[in-house]
Design a protein around this motif. Structure first.
Motif, short mmCIF file in Angstrom:
data_model
loop_
_atom_site.label_atom_id
_atom_site.label_comp_id
_atom_site.label_asym_id
_atom_site.label_seq_id
_atom_site.Cartn_x
_atom_site.Cartn_y
_atom_site.Cartn_z
N HIS A 104 0.80 -1.49 0.03
CA HIS A 104 0.03 -0.13 -0.09
C HIS A 104 0.81 1.17 0.24
CE1 HIS A 104 -2.10 -3.52 2.48
NE2 HIS A 104 -3.05 -2.78 2.08
N HIS A 132 -10.39 0.19 1.56
CA HIS A 132 -10.46 0.00 0.64
C HIS A 132 -11.75 -0.08 0.00
CE1 HIS A 132 -6.55 -1.50 0.25
NE2 HIS A 132 -6.70 -2.55 1.58
N HIS A 145 -6.67 -8.30 -1.75
CA HIS A 145 -5.68 -8.79 -1.26
C HIS A 145 -5.93 -10.26 -1.04
CE1 HIS A 145 -3.21 -5.96 1.31
NE2 HIS A 145 -4.28 -5.92 1.41
N HIS A 150 -3.16 -7.04 10.10
CA HIS A 150 -3.83 -6.11 8.17
C HIS A 150 -4.88 -7.42 7.84
CE1 HIS A 150 -4.87 -3.43 5.63
NE2 HIS A 150 -4.55 -4.49 5.02
ZN ZN Z 1 -4.95 -4.02 2.91
#
Ligand code: ZN
Length: 298
Positions: free
Chosen positions: A55, A128, A134, A198
């Motif tokens: 990111h 997002h 991902h 995350h």
């Molecule tokens: Zn992410």
């Protein structure tokens, strides 16, 4: 002499026996997939490695130089690279790789994305908007992306189209066999509650049936705070997690802290190709991910 003559002929006609297509992959997983399909017909440059947060990448001159020469940009998409790729594309001055052109490919647009927010509210952190990007940690997504990427490479480099298609068929056959094996091996992981650093493993969890009960980040993209970690710790009483997962690029402190307080293992996952020494390619990435998860259970 004969070789020399052929070499000259190729140079004159503009054909080249190798590296017909220059691919700029933003992240290692899609660079690896482009190599599986392209073999020696492509030159793949991968802009980031497994120890960098995808990111947050700096749009360095070296990236611009590579983007300038590229025939095809292969990005994760779904805003993963929103902080840096638009700058690289713009400043590359390469019209062939701009968004919407055949030279720009976004993996995430070929799969069903998880966690697409119903409403957009940036106060919830670095959300997002296009769903979780991902996507590569569900191997079925890798197949979907591979099929689309093969078509795109064939379109851009018609001379090698048959070769790309044949290489993808071979890869897909091996990959389907591997999926069946991985699902069998990973069966004990079904329903296991986990914490994640995350939300980079939602597709993996969704595929294997892992139950994510919390994230070390208070909001996506916001580094863990002691207050938030303490909150997670107290929730262990009512909804205990069995392990805490982080990607190779994430700092180990927060998961080590919670592991130390609870006794649960802190499990490092390669996350992408190159994240561990075992994750040498896409097959190794999955092999190693599942082995490390299984080890975390004991
Ligand atoms: Zn992410």
């Amino acid at each position: 002499m004969k070789h020399l003559a052929i070499g000259i002929l190729l140079a004159v006609t503009g054909l080249s026996a190798q590296a017909d297509l220059k691919v700029f992959a933003t992240v290692p997983e899609w660079g690896a997939l482009a190599k599986e399909i392209g073999g020696d017909k492509v030159r793949v440059y991968t802009a980031t490695n497994a120890f960098q947060d995808p990111h947050r990448i700096e749009a360095k001159p070296s990236l611009l130089a590579q983007a300038r020469q590229a025939n095809l940009v292969v990005a994760a998409g779904a805003d993963l690279e929103i902080g840096w790729l638009p700058l690289v594309l713009r400043d590359s001055g390469n019209s062939a790789i701009q968004t919407g052109r055949p030279g720009y490919f976004e993996a995430a647009s070929f799969v069903n994305r998880l966690d697409v927010p119903a409403t957009l509210d940036r106060s919830h952190g670095d959300v997002h908007a296009a769903g979780n990007p991902h996507i590569h940690l569900d191997p079925r997504n890798v197949l979907k992306v591979g099929e689309a990427l093969t078509a795109r490479m064939a379109e851009l480099d018609a001379a090698n189209a048959a070769g790309y298609q044949a290489a993808f068929r071979t890869f897909a056959g091996k990959w389907q066999g591997a999926i069946a094996r991985w699902e069998k091996e990973a069966a004990p992981l079904k329903g296991v509650p986990v914490l994640v650093h995350h939300q980079s493993f939602v597709y993996l969890s969704n595929w294997l049936g892992l139950k994510e009960v919390g994230s070390l980040e208070p909001k996506p993209g916001i580094e863990p705070t002691s207050g938030h970690l303490t909150g997670l710790l107290s929730r262990q009483q009512t909804a205990p997690a069995k392990m805490v997962l982080r990607a190779a690029y994430q700092q180990e402190g927060p998961s080590q802290w919670i592991a130390g307080k609870t006794g649960m293992p802190a499990v490092l996952l390669p996350y992408t190709v190159g994240g561990t020494s075992e994750a040498k390619d896409l097959f190794g990435l999955y092999d190693d991910t599942i082995q490390r998860l299984l080890k975390g259970m004991h």
